[in-house]
Motif scaffolding. Sequence first.
Motif, short mmCIF file in Angstrom:
data_model
loop_
_atom_site.label_atom_id
_atom_site.label_comp_id
_atom_site.label_asym_id
_atom_site.label_seq_id
_atom_site.Cartn_x
_atom_site.Cartn_y
_atom_site.Cartn_z
N LEU A 48 0.83 -1.21 0.00
CA LEU A 48 0.00 0.00 0.00
C LEU A 48 0.87 1.26 0.00
CD1 LEU A 48 -2.96 -0.90 2.39
CD2 LEU A 48 -2.99 -0.68 -0.10
N PHE A 50 3.66 1.63 -1.59
CA PHE A 50 4.07 1.89 -2.97
C PHE A 50 2.87 2.28 -3.83
CE2 PHE A 50 6.85 -1.87 -1.77
CZ PHE A 50 7.79 -1.07 -1.19
N TRP A 51 1.73 1.82 -3.41
CA TRP A 51 0.51 2.01 -4.21
C TRP A 51 0.10 3.48 -4.28
CZ3 TRP A 51 -3.20 0.51 -7.43
CH2 TRP A 51 -4.51 0.97 -7.28
N SER A 52 0.15 4.18 -3.15
CA SER A 52 -0.38 5.53 -3.15
C SER A 52 0.51 6.49 -2.36
CB SER A 52 -1.78 5.54 -2.54
OG SER A 52 -2.17 6.87 -2.26
N MET A 55 -0.31 6.96 1.14
CA MET A 55 -0.03 5.90 2.11
C MET A 55 1.47 5.59 2.19
SD MET A 55 -3.24 3.29 1.80
CE MET A 55 -3.71 3.35 0.08
N TYR A 56 2.28 6.45 1.56
CA TYR A 56 3.73 6.20 1.56
C TYR A 56 4.30 6.19 2.97
CZ TYR A 56 8.54 6.31 -0.11
OH TYR A 56 9.86 6.01 -0.36
N GLY A 65 11.35 3.41 3.02
CA GLY A 65 11.10 2.96 1.66
C GLY A 65 12.05 1.88 1.15
N PRO B 113 6.98 5.82 -7.07
CA PRO B 113 6.15 5.89 -5.87
C PRO B 113 6.82 6.59 -4.69
CG PRO B 113 7.25 3.78 -5.93
CD PRO B 113 7.75 4.56 -7.13
N ILE B 134 13.98 4.29 -3.71
CA ILE B 134 13.86 3.02 -2.98
C ILE B 134 14.26 1.84 -3.86
CG2 ILE B 134 12.07 3.95 -1.47
CD1 ILE B 134 10.02 2.29 -3.06
N TYR B 138 10.09 1.10 -10.80
CA TYR B 138 8.88 1.55 -11.51
C TYR B 138 9.23 2.51 -12.64
CZ TYR B 138 5.73 -0.30 -7.88
OH TYR B 138 5.03 -1.10 -7.01
N TRP B 254 -2.70 3.14 -14.33
CA TRP B 254 -2.28 2.66 -13.01
C TRP B 254 -2.11 3.82 -12.04
CZ3 TRP B 254 3.60 1.63 -12.54
CH2 TRP B 254 3.94 1.25 -11.25
N LYS B 255 -1.49 4.90 -12.52
CA LYS B 255 -1.22 6.05 -11.64
C LYS B 255 -2.38 7.03 -11.59
CE LYS B 255 2.61 4.69 -10.19
NZ LYS B 255 3.08 4.71 -8.78
N LYS B 259 -5.88 4.16 -9.22
CA LYS B 259 -5.71 4.56 -7.83
C LYS B 259 -7.06 4.82 -7.18
CE LYS B 259 -2.06 3.86 -7.36
NZ LYS B 259 -0.71 3.82 -7.84
#
Lengths: 228, 310
Positions: A48, A50-52, A55-56, A65, B113, B134, B138, B254-255, B259
């Motif tokens: 999660l 990485f997803w948003s 939520m980082y 990270g 990300p 990180i 991506y 995706w981005k 989301k």
Amino acid sequence: MTASRVISPREPAGTVHPEGIITRYTLNERLNHWFAALTYLYCLITGLAFWSPYMYWLAAIVGGGPTARFWHPWFGLAFTVSVFLMYDMWHRDMRTTEADKQWSKDVEYYIKNEDEKLPPIGRFNHGQKIFFWLMLYGIILLLISGIGLWFVESIPWSLHWLRYLAVTIHVAAALATIGGFIIHVYMGTAMVRGGFTSIIRGEVSTAWAKTHHRLWYEQVTGDTSTKK
Amino acid sequence: MSQATLSIRQISGHAGAAPGENVERDYQVCKLIDTTTCIGCKACEVACLEWNGYTFTDTVFDNSYQTMPETAWNYWNLIKFNEHERADGSITLLMRKDQCMHCADPGCLKACPADGAIVQYTNGIVDFQQQNCIGCGYCVSGCPFDIPKFNPTTKKMFKCTLCVDRVSEGLEPACIKSCPTGCLHFGSKEDMVDLAETRAKQLRENYGIKEAGVYDPAGVGGTGVIYVLHDVNNPEAYGGLPKDPHIPWVVRFWKGPAKWIGNLAMLGGILGVTLHYLRYGPKQVVHDHDLEGEPEQDKNRQDKNNGGRP
Ligand code: HEM
Ligand code: SF4
Ligand code: SF4
């Protein structure tokens, strides 16, 4: 009340004790369940992150990270192993039966807590079975796509559509498992009381078994007096 | 790499012009590569390594001038040699300096990300900040030019910085400085496009190179590195220069929408189970004595709600 255990770690699931206790999960089943839960939770938190961007911050609570990036695939592999062990333990109990199909048709009663209108079912209900297969197929997709994401640079430019495919599948499969996971946690903690204790201590009361899994209760106790 | 610093107007007791004097920095910078005057000498490769503090890596011999197949995390600038058959059957060597294109709409940045791992300066330079990277890779999926490269030891991503450390001091990038034929130019985007168009026109009108033109792909909003090509309709002939580059639509989806769809679905799930609990509550265990309508007794020492524990 004494703290002494009625059930013993080695006895098979379904062992009935005169105290009105039935072994629902063996020690191995419980250990594997919690190993799966913790590894999945780690993948969920880091994934999660990485997803948003919103939520980082979740990455910070597991070490930042780069650390999250390093461990996410390894915890994913550990979770995969755990799910495969679960398959080995439970797949026989997870086959869909005729009673399950009827149960699914009547699932509305289950949702409304009118369980007396449902057909009796075995050790697991159809919802649990669907969750089991969802996680099994989900982790296979997550594994394959996750390896693509892990070594994305090794996917040659001539096959760069694979890079995009990996990300699509990983996200879709993760979201599907998250949906199942939310319901699973809700059912196990809040809705079906006694379920959470059973996956920790391994035991349920005969009344619990009779209420929620009557066929299983009848099968392990040999008591068919409640048959309609 | 370094963030932009102040530029200097005057220096006391300094012989000659101050470095960066009269340089404005509120414009888009641009590098122009004229492939028609590149001789493939690789001076820019050397200058890039020197300025950025890298040493030569092992080269690969594949019966051509190509020293290595592609750029690397510690080799940001590579001349690509491509044998090309002209329409009349004769052979020519197309040479193209390959590096980050500094896209106006950078796919690497869109995909990344990690907070602050990639920045785009107002002058158009797209720069990786390794301390925030990180190492997820991506950006590799986001880039339409296959530019970001991974250092497996430090687990960080690297690419050409357009010498942001030099440019922010009013200097031109190291590669520009080293080019012996003058096929590399650096300045404002406006000036470079102008110069490129003039050169392309010259090639078309004075040299009979009918298809000559400028490569400044609109699909990524234009680039901070532009080319003059002999045949602008066939950029693929230059080894990996896509005809119509754009951020892959999967990455955009995706981005973007994905989301929101995903977040709403997750929130919906949590909200759904909460509402269910408030409406229906937990399932009760049914006891035999309940069914028989007998008064409650401690027959099996069972708690109604917590049926699992004696
Ligand atoms: C089977 C083993 C798995 C492997 C090898 C794997 C690998 C990866 C990799 C390499 C990434 C890219 C970011 C990173 O490198 O950390 C990633 C992202 C992600 N993973 Fe996994 N993963 C696995 C299992 C899981 C599981 C069980 C979940 C559960 C929810 C999950 C959820 C996610 C999510 C949500 C992302 C972020 C996607 C995005 O950025 O939009 N992964 N995974
Ligand atoms: S590898 Fe680094 S720069 Fe590339 S997307 Fe991941 S965090 Fe961003
Ligand atoms: S060429 Fe690739 S790495 Fe460079 S700015 Fe564009 S998307 Fe980013």
